[in-house]
Write an enzyme that holds these catalytic residues in place. Structure first.
Site, PDB file in Angstrom:
ATOM      1  N   LYS A  84       2.198  43.593 -36.038  1.00 27.37           N
ATOM      2  CA  LYS A  84       3.186  44.123 -35.093  1.00 27.37           C
ATOM      3  C   LYS A  84       3.253  43.241 -33.840  1.00 27.37           C
ATOM      4  CE  LYS A  84      -0.377  47.196 -33.254  1.00 27.37           C
ATOM      5  NZ  LYS A  84      -0.928  48.566 -33.290  1.00 27.37           N
ATOM      6  N   ARG A  91      -1.672  61.141 -30.388  1.00 30.85           N
ATOM      7  CA  ARG A  91      -0.576  60.197 -30.249  1.00 30.85           C
ATOM      8  C   ARG A  91       0.377  60.560 -31.378  1.00 30.85           C
ATOM      9  NH1 ARG A  91      -1.954  53.835 -29.711  1.00 30.85           N
ATOM     10  NH2 ARG A  91      -2.075  54.163 -31.942  1.00 30.85           N
ATOM     11  N   TYR A 102       1.349  30.914  -2.569  1.00 34.54           N
ATOM     12  CA  TYR A 102       1.971  32.050  -1.869  1.00 34.54           C
ATOM     13  C   TYR A 102       0.938  32.893  -1.153  1.00 34.54           C
ATOM     14  CZ  TYR A 102       6.445  31.416  -4.325  1.00 34.54           C
ATOM     15  OH  TYR A 102       7.632  30.940  -4.799  1.00 34.54           O
TER      16      TYR A 102
END
Ligand SMILES: *Cc1c(COP(=O)(O)O)cnc(C)c1O
Length: 362
Positions: free
Chosen positions: A40, A137, A255
């Site tokens: 997946k 789930r 930064y």
């Protein structure tokens, strides 16, 4: 100069031989259980197509994806003989597309079960049934599953559950989920059973059952969230040095001027940033590897750039490639330093890197 002769400034190398090695390690650990790789999220960011094709060549016959569209793409890559399980199950309107691509849904509710039965009545396509044994789930509750008639289970040939805490072997929920699943399976007509993700494969032979579903271990992540010497790194992320500069004491880098040099420093600026999956949380604390040495990140990670300390390093010249993930910067270590998991780190590796495969596809 043609584009192909240009060296990429950011490359993601996927080692298919390492993937095959990890597959064999998991197969050996799984005893006789079938190993069904989980590919997946585009193979955990590393390319579902190439990874699945190599695993097919290694002997894997069944695969797991999350989404219908992932399954459709994988079907085109693997041809008709593989079994492709879709963890999302039968989402509204998906039944005909699942059937058309010959995909096997992992059904997770009574409504999905009935929808599949209605649509599969003509095609007789099999499905897996997800039983929730404590994670809350996806899946039927065990008592819901036990109440099903044999008739309603006619298309089910695999029962699946998933552990919440497999990466914490001593957690009591592992044994509680395992025994609840075993109990539930015996109450249902004969179907194969699958419980183990990567971590659960290593919990022992009572967890491997008929089939195991490893994901992260195939891609080099350790079962316990720390590097595991049995597994090889599959992904190597390398960024080119764009510039080397001397930063005088008192000057800052990047930064927010978060990092201030206390002594004259040689600093290399690399062509990788958070848009490439080098998380902002990887600095401070993170490191890269150049010429076999760890080089700390300095200042904030930018979208496209990061700075590392290369003071005293002769190898730090523009164009040199620096490892940000790989054999020397383990994915589990980098994830821990960035406050996340190997799963999130791998799946965040952006699309901007030039992906290269080493090792045969099949
Ligand atoms: C993602 C997933 C897996 C694979 O888990 P790993 O920890 O990556 O091995 C297995 N089963 C299910 C249901 C999953 O969602």
């Amino acid at each position: 100069m043609s584009p192909s002769s240009l060296n990429p400034t950011l490359s993601l190398t996927v080692d298919l031989d390492a993937l095959a090695h990890n597959y064999r390690v998991l197969r050996d650990a799984a005893g006789g259980a079938e190993v069904a790789p989980v590919v997946k999220a585009d193979g955990y960011g590393l390319g579902a197509s190439a990874c699945a094709r190599r695993l097919w060549a290694e002997g894997a016959k069944s695969f797991y994806v999350a989404r219908l569209t992932e399954g459709e793409a994988l079907r085109a890559d693997l041809g008709p003989d593989s079994v492709i399980y879709v963890l999302d199950g039968v989402t509204p309107g998906a039944a005909s597309r699942l059937a058309a691509a010959g995909l096997t849904p992992v059904l997770s509710s009574l409504a999905q079960l009935d929808e599949w039965r209605a649509s599969a009545a003509t095609s007789r396509l099999k499905a897996a049934l997800h039983i929730d044994t404590g994670m809350n789930r996806l899946g039927l509750r065990p008592e819901e599953a036990r109440a099903l008639s044999a008739d309603r289970l006619a298309d089910i040939d695999l029962l699946l559950t998933h552990l919440a805490c497999a990466d914490a072997p001593a957690h009591p929920l592992n044994e509680a989920q395992r025994s609840l699943f075993a109990e539930t399976c015996t109450a249902l007509p004969k179907a194969r059973a699958t419980l183990a993700n990567t971590a659960a494969v290593f919990l022992g032979s009572t967890y491997t059952l008929d089939q195991v579903r490893p994901g992260i271990g195939l891609y080099g992540g350790g079962p316990l969230g720390v590097p595991d010497a049995r597994l090889k790194a599959v992904a190597t992320l390398e960024a080119a040095i764009l510039q080397v500069r001397t930063v005088p004491p008192g000057e800052s880098i990047g930064y927010g001027a978060d990092f201030v040099a206390t002594h004259p420093m040689q600093v290399a600026i690399l062509a990788a940033g958070y848009a490439d999956g080098v998380l902002r949380s990887f600095s401070p604390g993170g490191y890269a590897c150049l010429a076999g040495e760890r080089r700390p990140l300095l200042g904030r990670v930018s979208m496209d750039l990061i700075a590392i300390d290369v003071t005293g390093c002769d190898a730090a010249v523009p164009g040199a490639m620096v490892e940000l993930l790989g054999a020397n910067v383990a994915v589990d270590d980098a994830a821990a330093l960035a406050g996340t998991s190997a799963y999130e780190l791998l799946t965040r590796l952006g699309s901007r890197a030039e992906r290269r495969y080493v090792g045969a596809l099949g």
